[in-house]
Each structure stands twice: as C-alpha cells, then as structure tokens.
Design a protein around this motif. Structure first.
Motif, PDB file in Angstrom:
ATOM      1  N   PRO A 153      32.565  -2.691 -57.853  1.00  0.00           N
ATOM      2  CA  PRO A 153      33.285  -3.212 -56.906  1.00  0.00           C
ATOM      3  C   PRO A 153      33.499  -2.320 -55.631  1.00  0.00           C
ATOM      4  O   PRO A 153      33.557  -2.850 -54.791  1.00  0.00           O
ATOM      5  CB  PRO A 153      34.643  -2.851 -57.759  1.00  0.00           C
ATOM      6  N   GLU A 154      33.131  -0.982 -55.687  1.00  0.00           N
ATOM      7  CA  GLU A 154      33.169  -0.253 -54.485  1.00  0.00           C
ATOM      8  C   GLU A 154      31.921  -0.260 -53.799  1.00  0.00           C
ATOM      9  O   GLU A 154      30.817  -0.450 -54.535  1.00  0.00           O
ATOM     10  CB  GLU A 154      33.363   1.108 -54.916  1.00  0.00           C
ATOM     11  N   PRO A 155      31.816   0.006 -52.542  1.00  0.00           N
ATOM     12  CA  PRO A 155      30.512  -0.295 -51.542  1.00  0.00           C
ATOM     13  C   PRO A 155      29.565   0.925 -51.863  1.00  0.00           C
ATOM     14  O   PRO A 155      29.912   1.914 -52.479  1.00  0.00           O
ATOM     15  CB  PRO A 155      31.178  -0.235 -50.255  1.00  0.00           C
ATOM     16  N   LEU A 156      28.380   0.486 -51.435  1.00  0.00           N
ATOM     17  CA  LEU A 156      27.197   1.465 -51.536  1.00  0.00           C
ATOM     18  C   LEU A 156      26.937   1.709 -49.919  1.00  0.00           C
ATOM     19  O   LEU A 156      26.768   0.900 -49.159  1.00  0.00           O
ATOM     20  CB  LEU A 156      26.252   0.860 -52.188  1.00  0.00           C
ATOM     21  N   GLU A 157      27.252   3.109 -49.644  1.00  0.00           N
ATOM     22  CA  GLU A 157      27.107   3.262 -48.071  1.00  0.00           C
ATOM     23  C   GLU A 157      26.010   4.164 -47.512  1.00  0.00           C
ATOM     24  O   GLU A 157      25.776   4.106 -46.492  1.00  0.00           O
ATOM     25  CB  GLU A 157      28.495   3.830 -47.660  1.00  0.00           C
ATOM     26  N   ARG A 158      25.167   4.700 -48.507  1.00  0.00           N
ATOM     27  CA  ARG A 158      24.111   5.456 -48.113  1.00  0.00           C
ATOM     28  C   ARG A 158      22.840   5.262 -49.178  1.00  0.00           C
ATOM     29  O   ARG A 158      23.212   5.098 -50.319  1.00  0.00           O
ATOM     30  CB  ARG A 158      24.342   6.909 -48.306  1.00  0.00           C
ATOM     31  N   ILE A 159      21.680   5.370 -48.717  1.00  0.00           N
ATOM     32  CA  ILE A 159      20.474   5.281 -49.360  1.00  0.00           C
ATOM     33  C   ILE A 159      20.472   6.594 -50.474  1.00  0.00           C
ATOM     34  O   ILE A 159      20.015   6.510 -51.496  1.00  0.00           O
ATOM     35  CB  ILE A 159      19.149   5.387 -48.564  1.00  0.00           C
ATOM     36  N   ALA A 160      21.107   7.661 -49.982  1.00  0.00           N
ATOM     37  CA  ALA A 160      21.124   8.898 -50.770  1.00  0.00           C
ATOM     38  C   ALA A 160      21.789   8.579 -52.258  1.00  0.00           C
ATOM     39  O   ALA A 160      21.689   9.003 -53.208  1.00  0.00           O
ATOM     40  CB  ALA A 160      21.641  10.006 -50.244  1.00  0.00           C
ATOM     41  N   ASP A 161      22.605   7.561 -52.322  1.00  0.00           N
ATOM     42  CA  ASP A 161      23.626   7.005 -53.326  1.00  0.00           C
ATOM     43  C   ASP A 161      22.785   6.006 -54.344  1.00  0.00           C
ATOM     44  O   ASP A 161      23.243   5.814 -55.369  1.00  0.00           O
ATOM     45  CB  ASP A 161      24.888   6.700 -53.016  1.00  0.00           C
ATOM     46  N   PRO A 211      33.106 -18.217 -44.767  1.00  0.00           N
ATOM     47  CA  PRO A 211      31.876 -18.207 -44.808  1.00  0.00           C
ATOM     48  C   PRO A 211      31.259 -16.984 -44.167  1.00  0.00           C
ATOM     49  O   PRO A 211      31.714 -16.517 -43.320  1.00  0.00           O
ATOM     50  CB  PRO A 211      31.383 -19.483 -43.783  1.00  0.00           C
ATOM     51  N   LEU A 212      30.255 -16.510 -44.926  1.00  0.00           N
ATOM     52  CA  LEU A 212      29.332 -15.297 -44.138  1.00  0.00           C
ATOM     53  C   LEU A 212      27.787 -15.407 -44.334  1.00  0.00           C
ATOM     54  O   LEU A 212      27.404 -15.907 -45.435  1.00  0.00           O
ATOM     55  CB  LEU A 212      29.589 -14.188 -44.807  1.00  0.00           C
ATOM     56  N   CYS A 213      27.352 -15.605 -43.316  1.00  0.00           N
ATOM     57  CA  CYS A 213      25.842 -15.881 -43.293  1.00  0.00           C
ATOM     58  C   CYS A 213      24.841 -15.009 -43.386  1.00  0.00           C
ATOM     59  O   CYS A 213      24.931 -13.824 -42.662  1.00  0.00           O
ATOM     60  CB  CYS A 213      25.370 -16.686 -41.652  1.00  0.00           C
ATOM     61  N   ILE A 214      23.725 -15.032 -44.500  1.00  0.00           N
ATOM     62  CA  ILE A 214      22.958 -13.857 -44.894  1.00  0.00           C
ATOM     63  C   ILE A 214      21.759 -14.548 -45.189  1.00  0.00           C
ATOM     64  O   ILE A 214      21.477 -15.866 -45.270  1.00  0.00           O
ATOM     65  CB  ILE A 214      23.549 -13.167 -46.032  1.00  0.00           C
ATOM     66  N   GLU A 215      20.754 -13.823 -45.257  1.00  0.00           N
ATOM     67  CA  GLU A 215      19.502 -14.291 -45.720  1.00  0.00           C
ATOM     68  C   GLU A 215      19.385 -14.341 -47.300  1.00  0.00           C
ATOM     69  O   GLU A 215      20.024 -13.298 -47.846  1.00  0.00           O
ATOM     70  CB  GLU A 215      18.059 -13.398 -45.272  1.00  0.00           C
ATOM     71  N   PRO A 216      18.941 -15.622 -47.907  1.00  0.00           N
ATOM     72  CA  PRO A 216      19.129 -15.472 -49.368  1.00  0.00           C
ATOM     73  C   PRO A 216      18.546 -14.467 -50.044  1.00  0.00           C
ATOM     74  O   PRO A 216      19.007 -13.808 -51.071  1.00  0.00           O
ATOM     75  CB  PRO A 216      18.172 -16.900 -49.664  1.00  0.00           C
ATOM     76  N   ARG A 217      17.496 -13.712 -49.601  1.00  0.00           N
ATOM     77  CA  ARG A 217      16.829 -12.541 -50.294  1.00  0.00           C
ATOM     78  C   ARG A 217      17.726 -11.353 -50.011  1.00  0.00           C
ATOM     79  O   ARG A 217      17.453 -10.279 -50.918  1.00  0.00           O
ATOM     80  CB  ARG A 217      15.376 -12.328 -49.552  1.00  0.00           C
ATOM     81  N   TYR A 218      18.678 -11.270 -49.240  1.00  0.00           N
ATOM     82  CA  TYR A 218      19.437 -10.177 -49.199  1.00  0.00           C
ATOM     83  C   TYR A 218      20.954 -10.311 -50.081  1.00  0.00           C
ATOM     84  O   TYR A 218      21.723  -9.469 -49.813  1.00  0.00           O
ATOM     85  CB  TYR A 218      19.815  -9.759 -47.482  1.00  0.00           C
ATOM     86  N   GLU A 219      21.273 -11.407 -50.669  1.00  0.00           N
ATOM     87  CA  GLU A 219      22.333 -11.269 -51.155  1.00  0.00           C
ATOM     88  C   GLU A 219      22.614 -10.456 -52.190  1.00  0.00           C
ATOM     89  O   GLU A 219      23.736  -9.749 -52.143  1.00  0.00           O
ATOM     90  CB  GLU A 219      22.272 -13.027 -52.055  1.00  0.00           C
ATOM     91  N   ARG A 220      21.780  -9.870 -53.067  1.00  0.00           N
ATOM     92  CA  ARG A 220      22.131  -8.786 -54.088  1.00  0.00           C
ATOM     93  C   ARG A 220      22.460  -7.508 -53.294  1.00  0.00           C
ATOM     94  O   ARG A 220      23.257  -6.783 -53.430  1.00  0.00           O
ATOM     95  CB  ARG A 220      21.172  -8.647 -54.991  1.00  0.00           C
ATOM     96  N   LEU A 221      21.486  -7.424 -52.242  1.00  0.00           N
ATOM     97  CA  LEU A 221      21.781  -6.033 -51.401  1.00  0.00           C
ATOM     98  C   LEU A 221      23.028  -6.087 -50.602  1.00  0.00           C
ATOM     99  O   LEU A 221      23.873  -5.135 -50.631  1.00  0.00           O
ATOM    100  CB  LEU A 221      20.833  -5.973 -50.335  1.00  0.00           C
ATOM    101  N   VAL A 222      23.708  -7.129 -50.151  1.00  0.00           N
ATOM    102  CA  VAL A 222      24.698  -7.328 -49.452  1.00  0.00           C
ATOM    103  C   VAL A 222      25.981  -7.175 -50.547  1.00  0.00           C
ATOM    104  O   VAL A 222      26.923  -6.274 -49.989  1.00  0.00           O
ATOM    105  CB  VAL A 222      24.990  -8.588 -48.752  1.00  0.00           C
ATOM    106  N   ARG A 223      25.732  -7.698 -51.776  1.00  0.00           N
ATOM    107  CA  ARG A 223      26.821  -7.504 -52.811  1.00  0.00           C
ATOM    108  C   ARG A 223      26.840  -5.993 -53.067  1.00  0.00           C
ATOM    109  O   ARG A 223      28.082  -5.662 -53.143  1.00  0.00           O
ATOM    110  CB  ARG A 223      26.556  -8.252 -54.089  1.00  0.00           C
ATOM    111  N   ALA A 224      25.864  -5.450 -53.136  1.00  0.00           N
ATOM    112  CA  ALA A 224      25.861  -3.972 -53.387  1.00  0.00           C
ATOM    113  C   ALA A 224      26.452  -3.026 -52.267  1.00  0.00           C
ATOM    114  O   ALA A 224      27.347  -2.060 -52.597  1.00  0.00           O
ATOM    115  CB  ALA A 224      24.346  -3.488 -53.736  1.00  0.00           C
TER     116      ALA A 224
END
Length: 314
Positions: A153-161, A211-224
């Motif tokens: 539920p909470e966002p991921l804000e840094r690569i370090a995490d 609506p929120l437009c994204i590339e399909p390959r980035y859907e899981r990334l955006v959710r994370a």
C-alpha cells in the motif's frame, strides 16, 4: 589466462554505454569502450534510417566488426529490430578484458593477475542472473521493480529500498549499486487536469480518480512506486501501438513517463510534476554465486566516486 568472470550486460542502449563508461574509467580501456559505443550508435542510426545506408550488407559489416585478429576484440551479433520491416540490427555480443593491473585501482584487492572479465550481451540480464547463469550483471533498476518487488500500500521512493522488497524465496539476486545514468519516471499532466496552484505530485494522485496513461511494461513498476493505496480509483490507459507516449498522455490528461529534460512533454503542452522514481543502470549480484574473485570484480564497479541515486549498505 586464469579465471574469467562472465558479467551479463544489455546488448545495446544507454545501460550498456554506462557499463562501458564505468569500465573505461576503472580499467583504462577507453579506446575499447569508444569502439563498441561508436559501432552500436552507427548501427542504430542505420536501422532507424537517420544516416545514409551503408553500401555493405549487414552481414559484411558484422564480419568486419568481429575481428579474429585480436583475442580481446569485441564481438557482435544480429537481432531482429522491432521497427517497420523488422530489419536485422547489429548488437553487442561479448568482449573479454584482462584484469592485469586492476589492483592499482582504488578499492580493489585480491584480483588474480591472470584473471579477466567477459562482458556477455543478454536481452534480459536480470533474468539471466535469476537463473544462476551469472554471478554479476547490469540491468535497469526498472526491470527489478517490474519482476520481483512486492507491491505494498505504501509507495517505494528510492532505489535503495528495492532490496527490502525482494522476497528471498523468489530470487537470490540483489541490487549492489547504481551507475548514475539517471533519468526519471515523471508525473505529467495537461493544464486542464493539473491541480492549478497546488503541486502536481503524489498527494494530488492520492485524491485523483480517473485515467492515468502509462506504458504497459511499466504497470507493475508504477504500482510499486506509487503504492496500491494511492492508485485506488485510478484507471490505467495505454498508448496505442506506434503512438508517441507524450502525445498519448496529452490526450488522456495525466500520465507517467521517463524524462530527461522534459522538452518533448512540454512540446505536447504537458506540465511536469514530481519525479516519482529514478531509472538507473544498476549492478546486480546473485549472492549464491559469490566467490573471492567475484567479490573483487564487484568492487571494480563499485566505489565512492559514483554519483548514484542508491545509498545501499553492502
């Protein structure tokens, strides 16, 4: 030559160039790195049609590039490009680089004098590490988010995490460090959808429904990156095949896409909001494949001189 440590790398593009640049600076092989980079840029331009076609066929160019006269010369291979007509494109295959003298590099210890590294091109380096083909490799941090990080539920804000969200049961691969070739997944919107005087950021998305437009390959990334809680009430839309991403976002009103300068987004009348997450080439390791030589080679790519978005302890 003694032990050779294979390292999975992308076959083309910015991530491969970042790896080559890092090696050039650490091992004093600038000419080799420039040779590979210039060859691949030339072939990309030929494939895209931005320069005049070469009189030689792609097979003759491939033979010319992959010289057998030098044992450490780079080798290339052919792939089908996804552009119209599916042209064959020359991409990187492999190169072997001796590590003689590597111990003179700051932070490097215990590298055998006769050791070497072999950069091996892979379409999906991260997956090659997951299947234990390699102990070390480079890939975009995006691929890690798209495949193995837990959605919370909470966002991921840094690569370090990122490592904290990788289930050890799922994979032994972890992020070691980044190479600093950072671009950003950026929130952008038309003036009609943007929140006026308020910031165009995560807080805006928390209250947004639509609506929120994204590339399909980035859907899981955006959710994370945004967290599942923020995305409640959001409906993902995807650009039509062949349509420019910024143009599709302008039609939708709101979207997330990679930006460097943001000039293309502004050309489509979009306002740039929060830089949600950095996209960076990262060094990956499969912990179960470690050895003293692998650890020494890993240190070759790491170092305090890196200007990276990561702040990992390792």
């Amino acid at each position: 030559m003694g032990e050779t440590i294979p390292i999975a790398v992308p076959r083309k593009g910015r991530p491969l160039e970042s790896v080559l640049d890092r090696i050039a600076r650490r091992l004093d092989v600038a000419d080799l790195a420039d040779e590979i980079t210039s060859t691949l840029r030339h072939e990309k331009a030929l494939t895209k049609g931005t320069i005049e076609p070469d009189e030689r066929s792609v097979y003759h160019r491939l033979a010319d590039y992959s010289s057998v006269d030098r044992p450490t010369a780079p080798e290339y291979t052919l792939l089908r490009d996804d552009r119209a007509g599916k042209p064959r494109r020359i991409v990187f295959d492999s190169v072997t680089i001796p590590l003689e003298g590597a111990t003179a590099v700051d932070g490097i210890e215990d590298v055998p004098d006769d050791a070497a590294i072999q950069l091996v091109g892979r379409e999906e380096p991260f997956r090659a590490l997951r299947t234990h083909e390699f102990a070390l490799g480079f890939d975009s941090a995006d691929l890690v988010l798209e495949e193995v990080v837990e959605l919370r539920p909470e966002p991921l804000e840094r690569i370090a995490d990122v490592n904290a969200r990788i289930d050890p049961v799922d994979t032994d691969v972890r992020v070691v460090t980044g190479l600093g070739d950072t671009v950003y997944h950026t929130l952008m919107a038309t003036p009609e959808v943007a929140p006026g005087t308020e910031p165009l950021d995560r807080r805006f998305l928390e209250a947004y429904e639509g609506p929120l437009c994204i590339e399909p390959r980035y859907e899981r990334l955006v959710r994370a990156v945004l967290g599942t809680r923020t995305l409640e009430g959001v409906d993902f839309r995807y650009p039509e095949e062949g349509r420019e991403e910024e143009a599709a976002i302008a039609d939708t009103g709101l979207g997330v896409y990679l930006t460097v300068t943001g000039s293309t987004a502004r050309d489509h009348g979009l306002l740039l909001g929060e830089q949600l997450f950095p996209s960076e080439t990262v060094l990956l390791e499969n912990a179960s494949e470690r050895s003293p030589t692998v650890d020494a080679v890993r240190a070759l790519f790491d170092g305090a001189d890196l200007e990276t978005e990561l702040a990992l302890e390792h």
